[in-house]
Design an enzyme around this catalytic site. Sequence first.
Site, short mmCIF file in Angstrom:
data_model
loop_
_atom_site.label_atom_id
_atom_site.label_comp_id
_atom_site.label_asym_id
_atom_site.label_seq_id
_atom_site.Cartn_x
_atom_site.Cartn_y
_atom_site.Cartn_z
N LYS A 158 0.82 -1.22 0.00
CA LYS A 158 0.00 0.00 0.00
C LYS A 158 0.86 1.26 0.00
O LYS A 158 1.89 1.32 0.67
CB LYS A 158 -0.90 0.05 1.24
CG LYS A 158 -1.93 -1.07 1.28
CD LYS A 158 -2.69 -1.10 2.60
CE LYS A 158 -3.90 -0.20 2.60
NZ LYS A 158 -4.77 -0.47 3.78
N GLY A 165 -8.20 4.15 -3.22
CA GLY A 165 -7.86 2.80 -3.65
C GLY A 165 -6.65 2.74 -4.57
O GLY A 165 -6.34 1.67 -5.09
N LEU A 203 -6.39 -9.38 3.94
CA LEU A 203 -7.50 -10.13 4.51
C LEU A 203 -8.42 -10.59 3.38
O LEU A 203 -8.69 -9.84 2.45
CB LEU A 203 -8.27 -9.25 5.51
CG LEU A 203 -7.41 -8.71 6.67
CD1 LEU A 203 -8.14 -7.63 7.44
CD2 LEU A 203 -7.01 -9.84 7.61
N HIS A 208 -16.06 -4.01 5.79
CA HIS A 208 -15.57 -2.66 6.08
C HIS A 208 -16.51 -2.07 7.13
O HIS A 208 -17.68 -1.82 6.85
CB HIS A 208 -15.58 -1.81 4.81
CG HIS A 208 -15.23 -0.37 5.05
ND1 HIS A 208 -14.10 0.23 4.52
CD2 HIS A 208 -15.85 0.60 5.75
CE1 HIS A 208 -14.05 1.50 4.90
NE2 HIS A 208 -15.11 1.75 5.64
N LYS A 237 -17.66 3.31 -1.92
CA LYS A 237 -18.84 2.81 -1.22
C LYS A 237 -20.09 3.05 -2.07
O LYS A 237 -20.22 4.09 -2.73
CB LYS A 237 -18.96 3.52 0.13
CG LYS A 237 -17.80 3.19 1.05
CD LYS A 237 -17.65 4.18 2.18
CE LYS A 237 -16.37 3.88 2.95
NZ LYS A 237 -16.00 4.99 3.86
N GLU A 275 -11.70 3.84 10.22
CA GLU A 275 -12.12 2.73 9.35
C GLU A 275 -11.38 1.44 9.72
O GLU A 275 -10.16 1.45 9.90
CB GLU A 275 -11.84 3.08 7.89
CG GLU A 275 -12.64 4.27 7.40
CD GLU A 275 -12.60 4.47 5.89
OE1 GLU A 275 -13.52 5.11 5.37
OE2 GLU A 275 -11.64 3.98 5.23
N ARG A 291 -12.78 14.17 8.72
CA ARG A 291 -13.80 15.05 8.13
C ARG A 291 -15.17 14.38 8.25
O ARG A 291 -15.27 13.24 8.68
CB ARG A 291 -13.48 15.26 6.65
CG ARG A 291 -13.37 13.92 5.94
CD ARG A 291 -13.35 14.01 4.45
NE ARG A 291 -12.90 12.76 3.85
CZ ARG A 291 -13.68 11.71 3.60
NH1 ARG A 291 -14.96 11.74 3.91
NH2 ARG A 291 -13.19 10.62 3.05
N VAL A 294 -19.52 11.11 3.52
CA VAL A 294 -20.73 11.06 2.69
C VAL A 294 -21.85 10.34 3.45
O VAL A 294 -23.01 10.77 3.47
CB VAL A 294 -20.44 10.31 1.37
CG1 VAL A 294 -21.72 10.12 0.56
CG2 VAL A 294 -19.39 11.03 0.55
P1 ADP Z 1 -7.82 4.27 0.30
O1 ADP Z 1 -7.45 5.39 1.23
O2 ADP Z 1 -7.02 4.27 -0.96
O3 ADP Z 1 -9.31 4.16 0.08
P2 ADP Z 1 -7.84 2.15 2.32
O4 ADP Z 1 -6.69 1.82 3.18
O5 ADP Z 1 -8.98 2.85 2.96
O6 ADP Z 1 -7.32 2.93 1.02
O7 ADP Z 1 -8.38 0.82 1.65
C1 ADP Z 1 -9.39 0.86 0.69
C2 ADP Z 1 -10.03 -0.50 0.57
O8 ADP Z 1 -9.05 -1.48 0.18
C3 ADP Z 1 -10.64 -1.02 1.85
O9 ADP Z 1 -11.96 -0.54 2.07
C4 ADP Z 1 -10.62 -2.51 1.57
O10 ADP Z 1 -11.67 -2.82 0.68
C5 ADP Z 1 -9.31 -2.72 0.85
N1 ADP Z 1 -8.18 -3.04 1.77
C6 ADP Z 1 -7.35 -2.16 2.37
N2 ADP Z 1 -6.46 -2.79 3.16
C7 ADP Z 1 -6.72 -4.12 3.06
C8 ADP Z 1 -6.16 -5.32 3.64
N3 ADP Z 1 -5.11 -5.28 4.49
N4 ADP Z 1 -6.71 -6.51 3.30
C9 ADP Z 1 -7.77 -6.57 2.44
N5 ADP Z 1 -8.33 -5.49 1.87
C10 ADP Z 1 -7.83 -4.28 2.17
#
Ligand code: ADP
Length: 450
Positions: A158, A165, A203, A208, A237, A275, A291, A294
């Site tokens: 990440k 995403g 995972l 979520h 979402k 989250e 913040r 939505v």
């Molecule tokens: P962004 O800020 O780019 O939206 P997030 O960290 O919130 O990134 O992750 C976005 C989505 O990616 C999550 O809602 C989930 O669906 C998926 N995700 C993130 N981390 C994981 C993980 N460790 N394992 C599985 N899915 C993940």
Amino acid sequence: MFEKILIANRGEIALRVLRACKELGIKTVAIHSTADANAMHVRLADESVCIGPPPVRDSYLNIPNILAACEITGAEAVHPGYGFLSENARFADILTAHGVTFIGPTADHIRIMGDKIEAKATAKRLGIPVVPGSDGAVTTDEDAHRIAAEIGYPVLVKASAGGGGRGMRVALDASEMSGALSAARSEAKNAFGDDSVYIEKYLLKPRHIEVQVLGDGQGNAVHLGERDCSLQRRHQKVLEEARSPALDDAARERIGGIVARAMAELNYRGVGTIEFLYEDGEFYFIEMNTRLQVEHPVTEMITGIDLVNEQIKVANGQALTFRQSDVHFNGHAIECRINAENPATFAPSPGKITYWHPPGGLGVRVDSGVYQGYTIPPYYDSMIGKLIVHGRSRAECLMRMQRCLDEFVVDGIQSTIPLFKHLLAQQDIIDGNYDIHWLEKWLATNPFQA
Ligand code: ADP
């Protein structure tokens, strides 16, 4: 209390904020691009200022022009809504330096939570459970392989600066690791100008689940329960509900308590969302949004608490007027995001709304900035409104949502309303039996021909 607030946003959220201001007796200033001169938030505000041409970098992200609009109108505070400048620490700093209140957390808290690595380290320090993974950024391929082997495949690479995403890649086993690293790095470099990445356990079937918090920056913080936002398409979402069908009261109180204590310790001011991914009874922090979200209305519907009203009061220096024991969760709420899109292909469908008939009745809320005869400009997000429904039970809420979707008529453009009718008839959705991959898997079966 503030006498005049400038709303630095557009669409339904600008209207949402405007409503809260009016109910507090506060005058409002709308800003708009030339494309939004006829928008509802402009029509309903006490004053309006055109701040630039349609592209967002020239208008809704144009800090000098927004600042000038504050000066011209004498606005004492700015509500940023969501998106745009709502998580821009520099904007918060600049406003503060000009004696204008940013309705949100401190710039420092925005900065900490805006960097995913720092956010995760902070969450861990505050006792919030996090996804197993690297301690901070991973710089070399050898480190990445070693850490991934330790936590076990599959893993997710990440971007530290990630959002929407982007900059995320899965490696199912060691052979995919180098490719995932370089892909995530280059995507992050392109999108955010920062190629630092970290590694997390991937995972496989999580939900979520996010917890809403409210703090006053004076040591008090409460949680307002959770929202289940597992139904996502491309990490966006689509439908949200509160409470989550996957949590019982004990799990809710456990995670809510952890988060509220952490926010009190951080001395957090304003609304925020923590989250989590939730799998096999365990919560794993992924990020914090500093913040309004939505999907905040589903929380408002089950708690009776107006989150924007509370945001404004704490930004004005007032302490929270209620405690955790005063927060009660009543019934169930669901939100459908109505987009101007083809419901089968998701292609944007801007244009003139020739007929608009929103549903009504007990427990029904439509948050939207559009109206009959309005032309949706092609420059912005395709969300034209949110249909939020409350019921005494989840079953009642689902029935009411179906009834509302049947009543809702939007002509002249295409909308995602038909998709929701179909989605809410699926047995897994009726049973509350879905994870973050459910919607994409269902869409891949091509269930719906427009
Ligand atoms: P962004 O800020 O780019 O939206 P997030 O960290 O919130 O990134 O992750 C976005 C989505 O990616 C999550 O809602 C989930 O669906 C998926 N995700 C993130 N981390 C994981 C993980 N460790 N394992 C599985 N899915 C993940």
